[in-house]
Each structure stands twice: as structure tokens, then as C-alpha cells.
Scaffold this active site. Structure first.
Site, short mmCIF file in Angstrom:
data_model
loop_
_atom_site.label_atom_id
_atom_site.label_comp_id
_atom_site.label_asym_id
_atom_site.label_seq_id
_atom_site.Cartn_x
_atom_site.Cartn_y
_atom_site.Cartn_z
N CYS A 136 -1.37 0.69 7.44
CA CYS A 136 -2.81 0.43 7.60
C CYS A 136 -3.26 -0.81 6.81
CB CYS A 136 -3.63 1.64 7.17
SG CYS A 136 -3.29 3.14 8.12
N ARG A 137 -3.31 -0.68 5.49
CA ARG A 137 -3.92 -1.74 4.68
C ARG A 137 -3.02 -2.95 4.49
NH1 ARG A 137 -5.17 2.13 -0.17
NH2 ARG A 137 -3.29 3.03 0.75
N SER A 138 -1.78 -2.74 4.03
CA SER A 138 -0.96 -3.93 3.69
C SER A 138 -0.54 -4.74 4.92
CB SER A 138 0.23 -3.58 2.79
OG SER A 138 1.10 -2.66 3.39
N ASP A 170 -8.05 3.86 1.21
CA ASP A 170 -7.08 4.31 2.21
C ASP A 170 -7.83 4.84 3.45
OD1 ASP A 170 -5.13 5.55 3.67
OD2 ASP A 170 -4.38 6.79 2.02
N ASN A 183 2.34 1.33 4.35
CA ASN A 183 2.63 0.04 5.01
C ASN A 183 2.35 0.09 6.51
OD1 ASN A 183 5.50 -2.21 5.45
ND2 ASN A 183 3.38 -2.75 5.07
N CYS A 192 0.86 -1.18 0.00
CA CYS A 192 0.00 0.00 0.00
C CYS A 192 0.90 1.23 0.00
CB CYS A 192 -0.98 -0.03 1.17
SG CYS A 192 -0.20 -0.05 2.80
P1 4NP Z 1 -1.75 2.71 4.18
O1 4NP Z 1 -2.35 4.07 4.78
O2 4NP Z 1 -1.21 3.07 2.81
O3 4NP Z 1 -2.90 1.80 4.13
O4 4NP Z 1 -0.65 2.27 5.13
C1 4NP Z 1 -1.62 5.27 4.82
C2 4NP Z 1 -0.71 5.47 5.83
C3 4NP Z 1 -0.03 6.66 5.90
C4 4NP Z 1 -0.25 7.64 4.95
C5 4NP Z 1 -1.16 7.41 3.94
C6 4NP Z 1 -1.85 6.23 3.87
N1 4NP Z 1 0.44 8.87 5.03
O5 4NP Z 1 0.11 9.78 4.23
O6 4NP Z 1 1.31 9.05 5.88
#
Ligand code: 4NP
Length: 156
Positions: free
Chosen positions: A13-15, A124, A11, A8
Site C-alpha cells: 500500500c504505502r511504500s 496504514d 509493501n 512499510c
Molecule cells: P502497507 O499496508 O504496510 O502500507 O503495505 C499493509 C498491507 C498489508 C497488511 C498490513 C498493512 N497486512 O496486515 O497484511
């Protein structure tokens, strides 16, 4: 069984959620030793950090521990080490494709398409509320279970 990398943006939240769920489904199927499973982000802002506390809490309530995972950015060797690199949304897939080296052997796909045959993003949840994390968990759970079933079918 193929080596699978879930990717994602951050790294956190989702992955990591889908990594934990896929490991869970693989373990339940008694296939723990047959898979190389990991997750990474296209960005490096959270490298070294554990998953988002909201992702940890959501997974924990549903019996999946992701607390020991640590974020990292995708690297060039990942494109040779893994057979399947699965982006959580279409933007991730586009970013992964841009990072892909010429000698890559990995197949890059959208996660929900690889498992469920759905051309659909795992949204997201980072700037959203707790409900978004529940939705992400449910989508990841369905996608991870379907992915395992497909890979087992393909392996015969
Ligand atoms: P992820 O979520 O891609 O599912 O881990 C996010 C985590 C952090 C950010 C964006 C999305 N960020 O902008 O810091």
C-alpha cells in the site's frame, strides 16, 4: 544522489505508492539516472505480490503507474546498499531499527520527517476504505516532492 529505500509493513500500500511517486518526481526533474530507488516491507506476507488494487487504482487516477511493482521483505544487504531507509510510520521505523545489522551504513528515518520535517506517520490504509488511500496518496506526494527537494539541496 543517495540510494533510497521506502519501507512499510506489507509493501503493497504505502511504500509502493511513495516509490512510484518519488520515481515520478525524479523523472520529472530529469534525474532518472542518478537515483537508486526501491521499496520493501518489514513483513513477508505479501512477497511477490503486486500492490493492493486500491493503491494501484488511486495512483493510476493521478497519473502514476505502480502496477509493475512487486512486494519484497527488507533484507540485511539493504542496510549497506541504501544510504537512506525511510519508514512510513513510527512502528515501521522501530521494526527497521530492530532488523538493522551491526555493519549497517544506511540512515534510518521517518519518511515525513526526512522530507517535510513532520514527526508524523503515513497511516496504514489496509483495513480502511478508499478515502484512506486518497489521503495516503496525498501525504506520499507531498513527502516525496519535499524529500527530493531536500536531497537536491543537500547535494548542492
Ligand atoms: P502497507 O499496508 O504496510 O502500507 O503495505 C499493509 C498491507 C498489508 C497488511 C498490513 C498493512 N497486512 O496486515 O497484511
Amino acid at each position: 544522489m543517495p540510494a533510497v529505500l521506502f519501507v512499510c509493513l506489507g509493501n503493497i500500500c504505502r511504500s509502493p505508492t511513495v516509490e512510484g511517486l518519488f520515481r515520478h518526481h525524479v523523472a520529472q526533474a530529469g534525474l532518472g539516472d542518478e537515483f537508486l530507488i526501491d521499496s520493501a516491507g518489514t513483513g513477508d506476507w505479501h512477497a511477490g505480490s503486486p500492490p493492493d488494487p486500491r493503491a494501484i487504482a488511486t495512483a493510476s487516477r493521478r497519473g502514476v503507474s505502480i502496477v509493475d511493482l512487486r512486494a519484497r521483505q527488507i533484507t540485511e544487504p539493504d542496510f549497506r546498499r541504501f544510504d537512506l531507509i525511510l519508514g512510513m510510520d513510527r512502528q515501521n521505523v522501530a521494526n527497521i531499527a530492530r532488523l538493522k545489522p551491526a555493519d549497517a551504513t544506511a540512515e534510518v528515518r521517518l519518511f515525513l520527517d526526512a522530507g517535510l520535517g513532520l514527526n508524523r506517520d503515513v497511516p496504514d490504509p489496509y483495513h480502511e476504505d478508499q478515502t484512506a488511500f486518497e489521503t495516503v496518496f496525498d501525504l506520499c506526494d507531498q513527502g516525496a516532492a519535499a524529500l527530493l527537494a531536500r536531497l537536491r539541496e543537500r547535494a548542492g
